[in-house]
Design an enzyme around this catalytic site. Structure first.
Site, PDB file in Angstrom:
ATOM      1  N   ARG A  20     -15.509 -45.365  26.030  1.00  0.00           N
ATOM      2  CA  ARG A  20     -16.915 -45.783  25.971  1.00  0.00           C
ATOM      3  C   ARG A  20     -17.283 -46.119  24.531  1.00  0.00           C
ATOM      4  O   ARG A  20     -16.879 -45.448  23.594  1.00  0.00           O
ATOM      5  CB  ARG A  20     -17.813 -44.665  26.499  1.00  0.00           C
ATOM      6  N   ASN A  89     -22.556 -32.363  25.341  1.00  0.00           N
ATOM      7  CA  ASN A  89     -21.209 -32.823  25.696  1.00  0.00           C
ATOM      8  C   ASN A  89     -20.179 -31.998  24.944  1.00  0.00           C
ATOM      9  O   ASN A  89     -20.220 -31.937  23.715  1.00  0.00           O
ATOM     10  CB  ASN A  89     -21.011 -34.284  25.282  1.00  0.00           C
ATOM     11  N   ASP A 105     -13.857 -36.849  24.031  1.00  0.00           N
ATOM     12  CA  ASP A 105     -14.702 -36.267  25.067  1.00  0.00           C
ATOM     13  C   ASP A 105     -13.827 -35.436  26.007  1.00  0.00           C
ATOM     14  O   ASP A 105     -12.819 -35.921  26.500  1.00  0.00           O
ATOM     15  CB  ASP A 105     -15.387 -37.396  25.841  1.00  0.00           C
TER      16      ASP A 105
END
Length: 180
Positions: A20, A89, A105
């Protein structure tokens, strides 16, 4: 990095694939502990495992994102109407390279659907478990992620995240756009 600089944010999966990209959020605050960016009107590009773009969107709500220099998480604060909510996150500490914030992530997120309540929800446990196997997370990494999960819950109970619910900062960014 300077205030008002436009940057890029890259989120990677553990296998090194860029999945992303956020294009050109604006740096609105930097301290010894974090960098905060404004995400409103930022373009978001999501890619699949083969690196092909499959989803493109634009953030329209007043939203700010805190990247912590030494924490294994980052935090997004957003406003919808008069209600504020946030996501935490679980991710590697960020790396700043050539005006690009980069992080890994680890799939797990916590969502606080209303900053005025005492409710926190764990998201994407199934995605974490899938990637744990798929990307072969080392046991030390899994231990670190579980430790970070506990730290986040403890900080939430102690209301330590409230200091990042910077309503004035969100309001200022929202009004800056409206007033030109």
């Amino acid at each position: 990095m300077n205030l008002n600089d436009k940057i890029i944010i890259h989120a990677y999966k553990f296998n090194g694939v860029l999945y992303r990209t956020w294009e050109f959020p604006e740096v609105i605050k930097e301290t010894e502990k974090y960098i905060c960016v404004d995400l409103k009107k930022t373009h978001v590009i999501t890619t699949n495992d083969e690196g092909k773009r499959f989803f493109h969107s634009k953030l329209l709500r007043p939203t700010i994102w805190f990247f912590f220099k030494h924490e294994w998480y980052n935090m997004i604060v957003s406003r919808k109407g008069k209600k504020y909510y946030y996501y935490i996150n679980i991710a590697s500490p960020y790396l700043l390279e050539d005006e690009v914030i980069k992080y890994i992530d680890f799939d797990l997120d916590y969502r606080v659907p209303d900053a005025k309540t005492n409710r926190i929800n764990l998201l994407d446990q199934d995605e974490f478990e899938e990637h744990l196997v798929k990307y072969q997370y080392p046991s030390k990494l899994v231990e670190k992620i579980k430790k970070v999960q506990q730290e986040i819950l403890e900080k939430f109970k102690r209301k330590e995240f409230d200091q990042y619910l910077n309503y004035d900062l969100i309001y200022r960014q929202d009004n800056k756009e409206k007033n030109g």
